[in-house]
Design a protein around this motif. Structure first.
Motif, PDB file in Angstrom:
ATOM      1  N   CYS A  53     -28.924 -30.469 -34.715  1.00 37.15           N
ATOM      2  CA  CYS A  53     -29.444 -29.325 -35.070  1.00 37.15           C
ATOM      3  C   CYS A  53     -30.853 -29.515 -35.527  1.00 37.15           C
ATOM      4  O   CYS A  53     -31.296 -30.307 -36.418  1.00 37.15           O
ATOM      5  CB  CYS A  53     -28.455 -28.606 -36.231  1.00 37.15           C
ATOM      6  SG  CYS A  53     -29.442 -27.369 -36.980  1.00 37.15           S
ATOM      7  N   CYS A 104     -26.172 -27.079 -31.386  1.00 31.39           N
ATOM      8  CA  CYS A 104     -24.829 -27.576 -31.978  1.00 31.39           C
ATOM      9  C   CYS A 104     -23.669 -27.316 -30.966  1.00 31.39           C
ATOM     10  O   CYS A 104     -22.820 -28.200 -30.863  1.00 31.39           O
ATOM     11  CB  CYS A 104     -24.623 -26.922 -33.381  1.00 31.39           C
ATOM     12  SG  CYS A 104     -24.815 -25.075 -33.425  1.00 31.39           S
ATOM     13  N   ASP A 107     -23.812 -28.606 -42.551  1.00 33.79           N
ATOM     14  CA  ASP A 107     -23.346 -29.419 -43.693  1.00 33.79           C
ATOM     15  C   ASP A 107     -21.898 -29.687 -43.508  1.00 33.79           C
ATOM     16  O   ASP A 107     -21.394 -28.792 -43.722  1.00 33.79           O
ATOM     17  CB  ASP A 107     -23.884 -29.109 -44.961  1.00 33.79           C
ATOM     18  CG  ASP A 107     -23.517 -30.125 -45.909  1.00 33.79           C
ATOM     19  OD1 ASP A 107     -23.249 -31.260 -45.620  1.00 33.79           O
ATOM     20  OD2 ASP A 107     -23.446 -29.848 -47.344  1.00 33.79           O
ATOM     21  N   SER A 161     -32.845 -27.363 -37.074  1.00 34.39           N
ATOM     22  CA  SER A 161     -33.093 -26.893 -38.363  1.00 34.39           C
ATOM     23  C   SER A 161     -32.551 -27.271 -39.576  1.00 34.39           C
ATOM     24  O   SER A 161     -32.528 -27.036 -40.542  1.00 34.39           O
ATOM     25  CB  SER A 161     -33.005 -25.273 -38.070  1.00 34.39           C
ATOM     26  OG  SER A 161     -33.314 -24.756 -37.028  1.00 34.39           O
ATOM     27  N   ASP A 162     -31.537 -28.298 -39.255  1.00 38.01           N
ATOM     28  CA  ASP A 162     -30.753 -29.190 -40.252  1.00 38.01           C
ATOM     29  C   ASP A 162     -30.149 -28.228 -41.071  1.00 38.01           C
ATOM     30  O   ASP A 162     -30.220 -28.125 -42.205  1.00 38.01           O
ATOM     31  CB  ASP A 162     -31.792 -29.938 -40.942  1.00 38.01           C
ATOM     32  CG  ASP A 162     -31.249 -31.170 -41.544  1.00 38.01           C
ATOM     33  OD1 ASP A 162     -30.184 -31.431 -41.292  1.00 38.01           O
ATOM     34  OD2 ASP A 162     -31.797 -31.723 -42.623  1.00 38.01           O
ATOM     35  N   CYS A 163     -29.196 -27.217 -40.199  1.00 33.99           N
ATOM     36  CA  CYS A 163     -28.724 -26.351 -41.415  1.00 33.99           C
ATOM     37  C   CYS A 163     -27.042 -26.464 -41.319  1.00 33.99           C
ATOM     38  O   CYS A 163     -26.505 -25.581 -41.818  1.00 33.99           O
ATOM     39  CB  CYS A 163     -29.333 -25.106 -41.030  1.00 33.99           C
ATOM     40  SG  CYS A 163     -29.036 -24.436 -39.268  1.00 33.99           S
ATOM     41  N   VAL A 169     -24.519 -32.005 -36.454  1.00 32.94           N
ATOM     42  CA  VAL A 169     -25.378 -32.016 -37.647  1.00 32.94           C
ATOM     43  C   VAL A 169     -26.814 -32.754 -37.013  1.00 32.94           C
ATOM     44  O   VAL A 169     -27.703 -32.323 -37.371  1.00 32.94           O
ATOM     45  CB  VAL A 169     -24.830 -32.761 -38.699  1.00 32.94           C
ATOM     46  CG1 VAL A 169     -25.943 -33.061 -39.692  1.00 32.94           C
ATOM     47  CG2 VAL A 169     -23.539 -32.417 -39.178  1.00 32.94           C
ATOM     48  N   ARG A 170     -26.644 -33.659 -36.255  1.00 34.77           N
ATOM     49  CA  ARG A 170     -27.712 -34.501 -35.788  1.00 34.77           C
ATOM     50  C   ARG A 170     -28.641 -33.702 -34.671  1.00 34.77           C
ATOM     51  O   ARG A 170     -29.713 -33.875 -34.232  1.00 34.77           O
ATOM     52  CB  ARG A 170     -27.308 -35.758 -35.216  1.00 34.77           C
ATOM     53  CG  ARG A 170     -27.475 -37.042 -36.184  1.00 34.77           C
ATOM     54  CD  ARG A 170     -27.304 -38.256 -35.591  1.00 34.77           C
ATOM     55  NE  ARG A 170     -25.936 -38.745 -35.371  1.00 34.77           N
ATOM     56  CZ  ARG A 170     -25.450 -39.519 -34.843  1.00 34.77           C
ATOM     57  NH1 ARG A 170     -26.738 -40.193 -33.844  1.00 34.77           N
ATOM     58  NH2 ARG A 170     -24.218 -39.938 -34.400  1.00 34.77           N
TER      59      ARG A 170
END
Ligand code: SF4
Ligand code: SF4
Lengths: 336, 183
Positions: free
Chosen positions: B75, B111, B81, B77-79, B72-73
């Motif tokens: 990524c 990731c 969850d 693009s923050d995609c 998560v960290r």
């Protein structure tokens, strides 16, 4: 029974049905053959989903075209617009009437068969021109102009070649022309080099002109898709377009039949065996389809020519060469 | 241009036409190379990047993800969850929700590189279609992994005794996925 079949009206009716069926089947299945051939050359299988190996593809295409609305766009000359598809399909049907498929298999044994084929063959050009002109579409009109100038240019060498052949054969009866070529392939007009050493060249000129007259690639300037949408057929939809498309193949059949008769000995067997009757018809069809497949092969090998090089080819090469062969034939016939 | 040179040009041109026809005839007799797509599919190369998928440990049939959150960290693009929980009798946490926003994923690979337990890899699935935007916006990788777990259970009728999960290893290249069989 056989007696009944030879009564004149019955015979005419049978030939009529036969010729229409032959033309329709050829037009439908040559489209498939063309697409299959294109596929093979490009190392694809071609259409192969409808039926076994795509054998039902023409049926599917036909149903699709029939189901479409036939539109007459506003502002067109609606009479000419509707007449053009009829005029384009009628000449090949008429021409096939005088083409001898075998020694006795000819619908109408006309003494001026050759003249008949050429006079009706040129209606095709007029039909394309009218179709394009009546469409009131700039692409269609450009295409009409091209059709006319291309056909004027190629009609000349074609007719010069035909005159040469007339001098050699001395008759316009297509059946008689074939009968003169009996007795093996060395008697075919294609190889009669003692009459004229340029005979194979004449055949090539005839073939090239035939390609140009039927608007086939690489001379398909009339329907140059990349520049003219669909040329003269731009405004036609549904079966109106389909008829133009089928007429192109019907014209190829007529042109190739004529080439077979004039140069390749029509129904004559190449080595003297299996001749006469239905074998003759089989030989004729073998030669005919060999030529047609060459036409397809040529289409998928060469790119479309430019218009000026198309005209250059005709006026600067084909016409002079065919004039030379004409003169040479005359001289040799006088001397020998 | 003299007469002779133009004549020889005609001959040369004609010969080039024959050469062209010989080439196409040569191609025509070779076998076709078409892949009949819906009936046949190509094997995707190892480096093909589809959406993410959670890997299944072939020894235990469980997902390897420990819900550590490094992916998560990582990524950009923050995609991603995810959520994890600690199951009874297990030392590590295990993943309980893993959603990838495939509409924003740039398939950069951060990731996969970041994961310390080799728990995610690219799937070889390129036939992803849906009528529902959320099937991509919230691509539920956990549910897909559950389906794979069921398959694993079917292939191994008696599940072996749970083994101690292997210590986290350095991330390696994602293992090649088996060939995709499409209907
Ligand atoms: S591939 Fe890149 S963008 Fe996609 S989820 Fe992984 S880190 Fe994010
Ligand atoms: S980095 Fe690997 S182990 Fe950690 S949460 Fe992401 S997928 Fe799971």
């Amino acid at each position: 029974m056989m007696k009944f079949l030879t009564i004149e009206p019955v015979r005419v009716l049978l030939y009529l049905v036969g010729i229409i069926a032959f033309t329709a089947a050829n037009a439908a299945y040559l489209v498939l053959a063309e697409r299959k051939g294109a596929g093979r050359i490009q190392r694809r299988p071609g259409p192969n989903e409808a039926g076994w190996a795509g054998i039902l593809q023409p049926v599917a295409d036909g149903i699709k075209l029939l189901a479409k609305q036939v539109m007459v766009p506003p502002g067109t000359d609606s009479l000419l617009f509707r007449a053009a598809p009829l005029m384009v399909m009628a000449p090949p049907l008429l021409c096939l009437a005088v083409i001898p498929f075998g020694d006795t298999i000819v619908a109408c044994n006309l003494n001026i068969g050759l003249l008949f084929v050429f006079s009706f063959g040129s209606i095709n050009v007029m039909a394309l021109m009218l179709g394009g002109w009546a469409s009131r579409n700039k692409f269609a009109i450009i295409s009409s102009a091209r059709v006319v100038s291309q056909n004027v240019a190629y009609e000349i060498p074609m007719l010069l070649v035909v005159i040469t052949m007339l001098m050699v054969t001395g008759t316009m009866n297509l059946g008689e022309i074939v009968r003169q070529q009996a007795g093996g392939f060395w008697h075919w007009n294609l190889l009669k080099v003692w009459v004229n050493p340029f005979m194979p060249v004449t055949f090539i000129i005839f073939f090239i002109c035939m390609l140009a007259e039927t608007n086939r690639a690489p001379f398909d300037m009339a329907e140059a898709e990349s520049e003219l949408v669909a040329g003269a057929f731009t405004e036609y939809g549904g079966m109106g377009f389909g008829v133009f498309f089928m007429a192109e193949y019907a014209n190829i059949v007529v042109g190739c039949s004529l080439a077979t008769i004039l140069f390749l000995g029509g129904w004559q067997s190449p080595i003297g065996v299996l001749s006469g009757g239905w074998f003759g018809a089989a030989w004729f069809l073998v030669k005919l389809y060999a030529l047609i497949f060459t036409v397809i092969w040529i289409r998928w090998t060469f790119p479309r020519t430019q218009f000026y090089s198309l005209l250059n080819l005709s006026w600067k090469i084909l016409i002079p060469v065919s004039l030379v062969t004409l003169l040479l034939t005359g001289v040799m016939m006088k001397i020998l | 241009m003299s007469l002779f040179s133009s004549i020889s040009e005609v001959f040369k041109g004609f010969k080039s036409l024959l050469v062209g026809m010989r080439i196409t005839a040569g191609q025509a007799v070779k076998p076709t190379i078409t892949v009949q797509y819906p009936h046949q599919t190509l094997k995707m190369p190892d480096r093909f990047r589809g959406h993410l998928e959670l890997t299944i440990d072939p020894a235990t049939g469980q997902t390897k993800c420990t819900a550590c959150g490094l992916c998560v960290r990582a990524c950009p693009s923050d995609c991603i969850d995810l959520d994890g929980l600690k199951k009874e009798g297990e030392k590590r946490k295990s993943v309980s929700k893993y959603e990838q926003n495939f509409t924003q994923c740039s398939l950069c690979g951060c990731c996969v590189d970041a994961c310390p337990s080799d728990a995610i890899q690219y799937s070889k699935d390129y036939n992803v279609v849906s009528f529902n935007r959320d099937d991509f916006g919230k691509m539920d990788l956990f549910r897909k992994a559950e389906i794979k777990k069921q398959d694993w259970l079917k292939a191994h009728p008696q599940p072996p005794a749970p083994v101690v999960p292997p210590p986290p290893t350095t991330p390696a290249a994602p293992a090649p996925a088996p060939e995709q069989k499409q209907p």
